[in-house]
Scaffold this active site. Sequence first.
Site, PDB file in Angstrom:
ATOM      1  CD1 TRP A  38      -2.996   1.374   0.899  1.00  0.00           C
ATOM      2  CD2 TRP A  38      -1.486   2.302   2.267  1.00  0.00           C
ATOM      3  NE1 TRP A  38      -3.502   2.584   1.321  1.00  0.00           N
ATOM      4  CE2 TRP A  38      -2.592   3.175   2.163  1.00  0.00           C
ATOM      5  CE3 TRP A  38      -0.400   2.672   3.075  1.00  0.00           C
ATOM      6  CZ2 TRP A  38      -2.648   4.392   2.841  1.00  0.00           C
ATOM      7  CZ3 TRP A  38      -0.459   3.886   3.746  1.00  0.00           C
ATOM      8  CH2 TRP A  38      -1.575   4.721   3.623  1.00  0.00           C
ATOM      9  CB  SER A 104       2.543  -4.515   3.008  1.00  0.00           C
ATOM     10  OG  SER A 104       1.786  -3.930   4.025  1.00  0.00           O
ATOM     11  CG  MET A 105      -2.959  -3.909  -0.251  1.00  0.00           C
ATOM     12  SD  MET A 105      -3.652  -2.297  -0.632  1.00  0.00           S
ATOM     13  CE  MET A 105      -5.203  -2.811  -1.410  1.00  0.00           C
ATOM     14  CG  ASP A 230       5.526  -5.913  10.527  1.00  0.00           C
ATOM     15  OD1 ASP A 230       4.864  -4.885  10.767  1.00  0.00           O
ATOM     16  OD2 ASP A 230       5.579  -6.434   9.399  1.00  0.00           O
ATOM     17  CG  HIS A 259       5.660  -3.505   7.563  1.00  0.00           C
ATOM     18  ND1 HIS A 259       5.066  -4.753   7.508  1.00  0.00           N
ATOM     19  CD2 HIS A 259       5.061  -2.776   6.572  1.00  0.00           C
ATOM     20  CE1 HIS A 259       4.150  -4.787   6.544  1.00  0.00           C
ATOM     21  NE2 HIS A 259       4.139  -3.591   5.965  1.00  0.00           N
TER      22      HIS A 259
END
Length: 279
Positions: A38, A104-105, A230, A259
């Site tokens: 994202w 991630s996304m 994270d 992260h």
Amino acid sequence: MPAPFRTRDGTALFHRDWPPQGPPQGASGPPVVFAASWSLPSDSWCYQMLALAEAGFRCVAYDRRGHGRSDDPGRGYDFDTLADDLAALLDHLDLRGATLVGFSMGCGEVLRYLTRHGAAGRVARAVLVGTTTPKLARAPDNPAGLDPALLESFRRDWLMRDFPGWIDANMEPFVSPETPAGLRHWVRDMALRSSLQALLECHRTLAAADFRAEARAIGVPVLLLHGERDITSPLDLTARPTAALLPDARLEIYEDAPHGLFLTHQARLNADLIAFARG
């Protein structure tokens, strides 16, 4: 620079396609396809793509709609459409036996692609880096999830009012203390090139997503790489339950890692990607 390709709804998406650079020079290597997080475009994968291209892989990455150099169509930010965009890229380049790598996304796009389109010879395996799956938001059957009011507060108080300020406030836990200032500025600049409308709708999609049922249907081997510290995607909320749901999964935990693994743990991440993509 490759010309943008068009998705099924006519959205033009930028992509980069790097051939293998390692010996033998110019040989056709197995493809590795990268889906970014994202707010970040394909540029964020450059340090992984450089390493894998030097190791003999064909490396492909694209900018999600509303991100980077892709169109900002104002629509299509649900996971079905985003997975269809990934499918359009694989079809456009006619890729076979690819390793899909999501961050991630982007991990949700990889999983939705596999359940919506199937591997069908195009995908051999997948890697989830700092995954946000299977379900972020708290619910009666997901009591450990994030408070939906907290997620809405981020959208209302930061994203819709002061996104640069949020980036500055959250950069420290995203990286490591020793991460150079130049890399931090680079991430900030990339994020600020994304459409705020796209970021708002993508965040709503991310917050509402539930991959718990479909994760059980994934038919390819999956490697999960996740930082122990994270706080964006807490390990016990995301990577561990995702690995438990997937039929064929291996979880590698990076000790004391945040992260932003693609910045803070480049050498280890690149080595893990190369080893797994070689099968």
